[in-house]
Design a protein around this motif. Structure first.
Motif, PDB file in Angstrom:
ATOM      1  N   ARG A  18       0.840  -1.193   0.000  1.00  0.00           N
ATOM      2  CA  ARG A  18       0.000   0.000   0.000  1.00  0.00           C
ATOM      3  C   ARG A  18       0.882   1.252   0.000  1.00  0.00           C
ATOM      4  O   ARG A  18       1.842   1.342   0.768  1.00  0.00           O
ATOM      5  CB  ARG A  18      -0.914   0.019   1.220  1.00  0.00           C
ATOM      6  N   LYS A  19       0.557   2.203  -0.862  1.00  0.00           N
ATOM      7  CA  LYS A  19       1.327   3.436  -0.931  1.00  0.00           C
ATOM      8  C   LYS A  19       1.005   4.325   0.262  1.00  0.00           C
ATOM      9  O   LYS A  19      -0.151   4.467   0.656  1.00  0.00           O
ATOM     10  CB  LYS A  19       1.041   4.198  -2.227  1.00  0.00           C
ATOM     11  N   ALA A  20       2.036   4.935   0.829  1.00  0.00           N
ATOM     12  CA  ALA A  20       1.836   5.843   1.953  1.00  0.00           C
ATOM     13  C   ALA A  20       1.194   7.136   1.460  1.00  0.00           C
ATOM     14  O   ALA A  20       1.529   7.640   0.386  1.00  0.00           O
ATOM     15  CB  ALA A  20       3.168   6.150   2.623  1.00  0.00           C
ATOM     16  N   GLY A  21       0.277   7.668   2.230  1.00  0.00           N
ATOM     17  CA  GLY A  21      -0.348   8.938   1.894  1.00  0.00           C
ATOM     18  C   GLY A  21       0.501  10.114   2.343  1.00  0.00           C
ATOM     19  O   GLY A  21       1.543   9.957   2.995  1.00  0.00           O
ATOM     20  N   VAL A  22       0.062  11.316   1.990  1.00  0.00           N
ATOM     21  CA  VAL A  22       0.687  12.548   2.463  1.00  0.00           C
ATOM     22  C   VAL A  22      -0.416  13.490   2.929  1.00  0.00           C
ATOM     23  O   VAL A  22      -1.571  13.357   2.519  1.00  0.00           O
ATOM     24  CB  VAL A  22       1.540  13.240   1.370  1.00  0.00           C
ATOM     25  N   LYS A  23      -0.048  14.423   3.791  1.00  0.00           N
ATOM     26  CA  LYS A  23      -0.991  15.468   4.170  1.00  0.00           C
ATOM     27  C   LYS A  23      -0.231  16.776   4.312  1.00  0.00           C
ATOM     28  O   LYS A  23       0.971  16.793   4.624  1.00  0.00           O
ATOM     29  CB  LYS A  23      -1.714  15.115   5.463  1.00  0.00           C
ATOM     30  N   GLU A  24      -0.936  17.878   4.050  1.00  0.00           N
ATOM     31  CA  GLU A  24      -0.314  19.196   4.131  1.00  0.00           C
ATOM     32  C   GLU A  24      -0.521  19.761   5.526  1.00  0.00           C
ATOM     33  O   GLU A  24      -1.640  19.777   6.047  1.00  0.00           O
ATOM     34  CB  GLU A  24      -0.929  20.128   3.084  1.00  0.00           C
ATOM     35  N   VAL A  25       0.571  20.211   6.137  1.00  0.00           N
ATOM     36  CA  VAL A  25       0.509  20.772   7.483  1.00  0.00           C
ATOM     37  C   VAL A  25       1.361  22.033   7.543  1.00  0.00           C
ATOM     38  O   VAL A  25       2.177  22.300   6.652  1.00  0.00           O
ATOM     39  CB  VAL A  25       1.008  19.772   8.551  1.00  0.00           C
ATOM     40  N   SER A  26       1.176  22.803   8.601  1.00  0.00           N
ATOM     41  CA  SER A  26       2.048  23.941   8.873  1.00  0.00           C
ATOM     42  C   SER A  26       3.479  23.446   9.034  1.00  0.00           C
ATOM     43  O   SER A  26       3.714  22.350   9.557  1.00  0.00           O
ATOM     44  CB  SER A  26       1.589  24.638  10.151  1.00  0.00           C
ATOM     45  N   ILE A  27       4.442  24.250   8.604  1.00  0.00           N
ATOM     46  CA  ILE A  27       5.848  23.849   8.742  1.00  0.00           C
ATOM     47  C   ILE A  27       6.209  23.615  10.203  1.00  0.00           C
ATOM     48  O   ILE A  27       7.084  22.803  10.511  1.00  0.00           O
ATOM     49  CB  ILE A  27       6.813  24.863   8.103  1.00  0.00           C
ATOM     50  N   TYR A  28       5.515  24.298  11.103  1.00  0.00           N
ATOM     51  CA  TYR A  28       5.824  24.149  12.520  1.00  0.00           C
ATOM     52  C   TYR A  28       5.276  22.830  13.071  1.00  0.00           C
ATOM     53  O   TYR A  28       5.846  22.260  14.003  1.00  0.00           O
ATOM     54  CB  TYR A  28       5.274  25.352  13.294  1.00  0.00           C
ATOM     55  N   GLU A  29       4.217  22.330  12.478  1.00  0.00           N
ATOM     56  CA  GLU A  29       3.694  21.009  12.833  1.00  0.00           C
ATOM     57  C   GLU A  29       4.538  19.901  12.204  1.00  0.00           C
ATOM     58  O   GLU A  29       4.494  18.747  12.646  1.00  0.00           O
ATOM     59  CB  GLU A  29       2.259  20.849  12.340  1.00  0.00           C
ATOM     60  N   ALA A  30       5.276  20.243  11.171  1.00  0.00           N
ATOM     61  CA  ALA A  30       6.006  19.232  10.401  1.00  0.00           C
ATOM     62  C   ALA A  30       7.359  18.877  11.002  1.00  0.00           C
ATOM     63  O   ALA A  30       8.005  17.928  10.545  1.00  0.00           O
ATOM     64  CB  ALA A  30       6.203  19.724   8.965  1.00  0.00           C
ATOM     65  N   VAL A  31       7.799  19.632  12.012  1.00  0.00           N
ATOM     66  CA  VAL A  31       9.109  19.354  12.609  1.00  0.00           C
ATOM     67  C   VAL A  31       9.131  17.933  13.169  1.00  0.00           C
ATOM     68  O   VAL A  31       8.226  17.511  13.887  1.00  0.00           O
ATOM     69  CB  VAL A  31       9.436  20.371  13.717  1.00  0.00           C
ATOM     70  N   GLY A  32      10.160  17.171  12.804  1.00  0.00           N
ATOM     71  CA  GLY A  32      10.291  15.792  13.253  1.00  0.00           C
ATOM     72  C   GLY A  32       9.589  14.787  12.368  1.00  0.00           C
ATOM     73  O   GLY A  32       9.683  13.585  12.601  1.00  0.00           O
ATOM     74  N   LYS A  33       8.904  15.268  11.322  1.00  0.00           N
ATOM     75  CA  LYS A  33       8.176  14.382  10.419  1.00  0.00           C
ATOM     76  C   LYS A  33       8.977  14.168   9.129  1.00  0.00           C
ATOM     77  O   LYS A  33       9.847  14.956   8.768  1.00  0.00           O
ATOM     78  CB  LYS A  33       6.808  14.972  10.077  1.00  0.00           C
ATOM     79  N   VAL A  34       8.613  13.098   8.422  1.00  0.00           N
ATOM     80  CA  VAL A  34       9.257  12.787   7.150  1.00  0.00           C
ATOM     81  C   VAL A  34       8.552  13.551   6.032  1.00  0.00           C
ATOM     82  O   VAL A  34       7.323  13.486   5.904  1.00  0.00           O
ATOM     83  CB  VAL A  34       9.219  11.273   6.874  1.00  0.00           C
ATOM     84  N   VAL A  35       9.328  14.271   5.245  1.00  0.00           N
ATOM     85  CA  VAL A  35       8.777  15.113   4.177  1.00  0.00           C
ATOM     86  C   VAL A  35       8.227  14.233   3.065  1.00  0.00           C
ATOM     87  O   VAL A  35       8.857  13.255   2.656  1.00  0.00           O
ATOM     88  CB  VAL A  35       9.867  16.064   3.637  1.00  0.00           C
ATOM     89  N   GLY A  36       7.038  14.597   2.575  1.00  0.00           N
ATOM     90  CA  GLY A  36       6.346  13.763   1.583  1.00  0.00           C
ATOM     91  C   GLY A  36       6.548  14.176   0.155  1.00  0.00           C
ATOM     92  O   GLY A  36       6.022  13.526  -0.761  1.00  0.00           O
TER      93      GLY A  36
END
Length: 386
Positions: A18-36
């Motif tokens: 199954r392909k992983a999805g992505v979601k758009e978030v604020s850059i400040y919420e994205a800290v520590g996350k893997v960029v999609g």
């Protein structure tokens, strides 16, 4: 049946997950996350030529011609109007202020001698001296963040200066459960807490939501029920334990019955009992119950599967020089933990359940069976990048 590790890698490469999805978030919420997705610069930084020093901006050919220059004005970082430099002129500039049009150098204030309205310099001057040119830091269209990379606090500056407020991150639901009559969930008091799941949950949160399904008893019906439930709720499943060949090791048997067991293990010590299967298109990574084995299987097979789901390699392989001699006495190729520093990789104590060594390690590698490696030999390791 154990298979060669290269065969296991090919099986993962050739399986549709199954392909992983992505979601758009604020850059400040994205800290520590893997960029999609790849993120590219939308403008040059700086977007105009700027002074790198407090001093005087001028044209080198004018100074060589006249030996001194007339100070005709001053510019600051807040200056909106950028004047045209005329022959024989210089402008006082502060660090970060725009450079007059036509100027090609800046002389530092401490190397400048002002007499009345004229200035001379007591340092060598040359074209391009102490000027930050357009796009010198970041050029429009340059790659800022690569898909599969972790967004760190240090990326916030570059994204903010670019005016990029939102970003896409990987969004998949990972589920982790452990099996065993002897263990209890990590958050409960008990004789043997599930000490592996917290490691994995913290890593998997970088890829989206990570949910803990607790501890499953060594009972075939319970394992079956848990895997069916997780395969209906999750994009990616990790099941810890029950991976060996004993009477109460049900994990691979159940995966085979309700899905497809791609392989049950590889012919490499430490990671040999780690298996991979699919239920529908949902990957199931079956990890051994010993901590070093579990974490290295996850990095070898689990992150390989995630890389396939994302469409970008997240594992990081590097080459180092071996810091000391190592003789592999096993009849099977073996995983070793390493601590790297500079160009060297130091092998740590060998074993499947050494918590203290795993805490020291920053990578692992596979060494060939019955072979003696010498200090300075080149080896390849996979880094613990999270």
């Amino acid at each position: 049946m154990l298979i060669p590790i290269n065969e296991a890698r090919k099986i993962i490469d050739n399986t549709d997950f199954r392909k992983a999805g992505v979601k758009e978030v604020s850059i400040y919420e994205a800290v520590g996350k893997v960029v999609g997705e790849d993120v590219v610069a939308v403008k040059n930084i700086p977007d105009k030529n700027l002074s790198a020093m407090d001093g005087f901006a001028f044209r080198v050919s004018d100074y060589k011609k006249y030996g001194e220059l007339k100070i005709v004005g001053a510019l600051y970082p807040s200056s909106d109007y950028v004047p045209e430099l005329k022959e024989g002129e210089a402008y006082y500039v502060t660090t970060g202020s725009p450079i007059p049009k036509g100027a090609d150098a800046v002389a530092r204030i401490e190397a400048s001698k002002v007499v009345g309205e004229k200035v001379k310099f007591v340092e060598e001057v040359f074209e391009g001296k102490d000027i930050k040119f357009v796009g010198e830091d970041i050029k429009e269209g340059n790659l800022i963040l690569e898909k599969g990379e972790i967004l760190t606090p240090y990326h916030l500056g570059i994204l903010t200066i670019q005016g990029i407020k939102r970003i896409k991150v990987v969004s998949m639901k990972s589920c982790v459960a452990a099996s065993g009559d002897e263990i209890v969930p990590y958050y409960q008091d008990g004789k043997i807490p599930d000490s592996i799941s917290p490691i994995l949950l913290n890593i998997l949160e970088k890829f989206g939501e990570a949910k803990y399904y607790g501890v499953i008893r060594d009972n075939k019906e319970e394992v079956t029920e848990a895997l069916k439930r997780m395969s209906g709720e999750c994009d990616y499943i990790i099941l810890i334990g029950g991976s060996s060949m004993g009477d109460k090791d049900y994990s691979k048997k159940v995966i085979r019955e309700i899905g497809t067991l791609l392989f049950e293990g590889v012919s490499v010590n430490v990671i040999k009992r780690g298996g991979v299967g699919v239920i529908g298109e949902i990957p199931v990574i079956n990890l051994p119950g010993q901590v070093v084995s579990a974490i290295t299987v996850f990095h070898e097979h689990g992150l390989h599967v995630i890389s396939r789901m994302i469409g970008k390699e997240v594992r990081k392989f590097e080459k180092y020089l071996l810091e000391q001699d190592v003789t592999v006495k096993h009849k099977m190729d073996s995983v070793y933990l390493f601590k790297t520093h500079g160009i060297y990789a130091k092998p740590l104590r060998w074993g499947t359940g050494l918590y203290s060594e795993l805490a020291k390690a920053d990578s692992f590698g596979i060494l060939e069976r019955e072979k003696t490696y010498k200090r300075g030999d080149v080896i390849e390791v996979q880094k613990f990048i999270f």
